[in-house]
Scaffold this motif. Structure first.
Motif, short mmCIF file in Angstrom:
data_model
loop_
_atom_site.label_atom_id
_atom_site.label_comp_id
_atom_site.label_asym_id
_atom_site.label_seq_id
_atom_site.Cartn_x
_atom_site.Cartn_y
_atom_site.Cartn_z
N GLN A 1 1.00 -0.75 0.18
CA GLN A 1 0.27 -0.36 0.08
C GLN A 1 0.53 1.14 -0.17
O GLN A 1 0.50 2.33 -0.38
N GLY A 2 1.92 1.00 0.41
CA GLY A 2 2.75 2.15 0.40
C GLY A 2 2.71 2.63 1.66
O GLY A 2 2.22 4.27 2.28
N LYS A 3 1.95 2.50 2.44
CA LYS A 3 2.01 3.30 3.94
C LYS A 3 2.17 2.35 5.16
O LYS A 3 2.34 1.45 5.36
N GLY A 4 2.78 3.31 6.21
CA GLY A 4 3.04 2.98 6.97
C GLY A 4 2.35 3.02 8.00
O GLY A 4 2.79 1.87 8.80
N LYS A 5 0.61 3.42 8.26
CA LYS A 5 0.02 2.72 8.81
C LYS A 5 -1.10 2.23 7.52
O LYS A 5 -2.26 2.95 6.85
N PRO A 6 -0.52 0.92 7.39
CA PRO A 6 -2.00 0.38 6.15
C PRO A 6 -3.40 0.06 6.91
O PRO A 6 -2.94 0.93 8.12
N THR A 7 -4.02 0.15 5.78
CA THR A 7 -5.70 0.24 6.08
C THR A 7 -6.01 -1.41 5.66
O THR A 7 -5.57 -1.63 4.43
N VAL A 8 -7.44 -1.93 5.84
CA VAL A 8 -8.03 -2.50 5.53
C VAL A 8 -10.07 -1.99 5.84
O VAL A 8 -10.17 -2.62 6.19
N ALA A 9 -10.12 -0.78 5.49
CA ALA A 9 -11.51 -0.21 5.69
C ALA A 9 -11.83 -0.45 4.36
O ALA A 9 -13.51 -0.58 3.85
N ARG A 10 -11.22 -0.96 3.60
CA ARG A 10 -11.95 -1.36 1.96
C ARG A 10 -12.14 -2.69 1.59
O ARG A 10 -11.17 -2.75 0.47
N PRO A 11 -12.32 -3.79 1.81
CA PRO A 11 -11.79 -5.16 1.35
C PRO A 11 -12.77 -5.44 0.24
O PRO A 11 -13.92 -5.10 0.24
N LEU A 12 -12.18 -5.51 -0.59
CA LEU A 12 -13.40 -6.46 -2.08
C LEU A 12 -12.90 -7.41 -2.80
O LEU A 12 -11.78 -7.98 -2.21
N VAL A 13 -14.11 -8.17 -2.49
CA VAL A 13 -13.84 -10.37 -2.85
C VAL A 13 -14.34 -9.64 -4.34
O VAL A 13 -15.62 -9.10 -4.72
N ALA A 14 -13.48 -9.75 -4.93
CA ALA A 14 -14.29 -9.81 -6.51
C ALA A 14 -14.22 -11.34 -6.91
O ALA A 14 -13.30 -11.48 -7.28
N VAL A 15 -15.03 -11.89 -8.01
CA VAL A 15 -15.55 -12.85 -8.32
C VAL A 15 -15.79 -12.88 -9.62
O VAL A 15 -16.55 -11.40 -10.08
N PHE A 16 -14.79 -12.97 -10.76
CA PHE A 16 -15.30 -12.66 -12.61
C PHE A 16 -15.87 -14.20 -12.83
O PHE A 16 -15.46 -15.42 -12.69
N ALA A 17 -17.40 -14.05 -13.35
CA ALA A 17 -17.27 -15.22 -13.73
C ALA A 17 -16.91 -15.20 -15.92
O ALA A 17 -17.69 -14.48 -15.99
#
Length: 340
Positions: A58-74
């Motif tokens: 992420q290039g951040k000393g304080k990383p985030t997991v504020a908007r995690p997404l599972v993307a499924v391609f069909a």
């Protein structure tokens, strides 16, 4: 190369060549905070490395997991005409409706771990060509689908999990592995949706036929992808590349999702440095593939479902690791004595 003689694949090669690297300063910032937390150094094991991985990519000393997404391609596949699946092609559309209704396993996993979920319909009613008689996709179609997959990270996603759905796609994945790594094609073929011995033999025969037909073109990993793959595999490869460019760490699901990653790794071994292998699947020779691309899976649960299920579970662990790092008290805050 002049514009007149450039090919669509050249754009992909340019993206690979321009990939950013990890942010080591961000990693050091994470390590500095970790040393202050109320626990023995290294006691959370790989959980600590997961936070460093988030920071690096992420290039951040304080990383985030504020908007995690599972993307499924069909996607759907012409090779199913060879009897390689225990389920009919109609299941593709039915499963899309099941995802939309919240009835699939991945819906429950995402709800349990607070993950976003999005499905990408890749012309589900228009199967690719049967790769045993012609290329599954033309080069331009392969690249256009990769570009479509790049849209998965739109909207501020800070952690991406990739998964897939498509009757017949374990056959495509096996063909990709056999083309990339060689050896007995049967080694790469598993039972997918649960085919019997005759169905398994048909899968092996389909992979062998595809390799024979396209053998003059399989030295190029992108040709392997276009000729033997599927739209969902192309789109996942595109999503991995776009995530790298935009500094979004990626969690790769199982056997089929790893096929997209393997193509990129064959282009450049650094292409997956921002990726985590969620789990080792019970399908085919997945463990062998993970070793070849240098990934140690986070989980080993005997799963072979697909649809991003393993990725979602692994992302739950990443979220827990991040929470420990960001919310745990320091020694000074908790008035806890430090170790010697």
């Amino acid at each position: 190369m002049s514009q007149a003689t450039s090919r669509p694949f050249d754009d992909i090669r340019a993206l690979v060549a321009g990939m950013p690297g990890p942010d080591q300063a961000a990693v050091e910032a994470v390590r500095a905070r970790d040393a202050e937390l109320t626990k023995p150094r290294g006691s959370l094991g790989r959980m600590e490395h997961l936070v460093e991985w988030l920071a690096a990519w992420q290039g951040k000393g304080k990383p985030t997991v504020a908007r995690p997404l599972v993307a499924v391609f069909a996607g759907s596949h012409g090779v199913t005409a060879r009897g390689v699946s225990a389920f009919p092609d109609a299941v593709n559309r039915q499963m899309l409706e099941n995802f939309a209704a919240g009835g699939a396993a991945i819906n429950q996993i995402c709800a349990a771990y607070g993950l976003g979920f999005k499905v990408f319909d890749l012309a589900i009613d228009m199967p690719t060509k049967d790769f045993t008689v012609e290329p599954a996709m033309a080069e331009r179609d392969c690249v256009a689908t990769m570009a479509f997959g790049m849209e998965a990270i739109a909207g501020g996603t800070d952690l991406l999990g990739i998964g897939e759905m498509g009757i017949g796609n374990t056959t495509c994945a096996a063909a990709i592995y056999a083309a990339l790594y060689g050896g007995d094609p049967a080694h790469w073929v598993g039972r997918g949706t649960g085919v019997d011995d005759e169905g398994l033999a048909r899968k092996v025969a389909a992979v062998e036929a595809g390799l024979a037909l396209h053998r003059e073109h399989l030295a190029d990993p992108l040709e392997v992808l276009a000729r033997l793959g599927g739209r969902e595999i192309c789109a996942m490869a595109g999503a991995i590349l776009a995530a790298r460019a935009e500094r979004v760490p990626v969690v790769i699901d199982g056997y089929v999702a790893t096929a997209a990653a393997a193509v990129l790794h064959a282009l450049d071994p650094r292409a997956l440095d921002h990726c985590l292998a969620a789990h080792v699947s019970a399908e085919g020779a997945h463990r062998d593939v993970l070793e070849r691309i240098g990934k140690t899976p986070l989980l080993a649960l005997g799963m072979r479902l697909g649809e991003g299920s393993g990725a979602g579970l692994a992302m739950g662990i990443v979220k827990a690791a991040h929470a420990c790092h960001t919310e745990m008290a320091t020694f000074d805050q908790a008035n806890v004595s430090r170790g010697a």
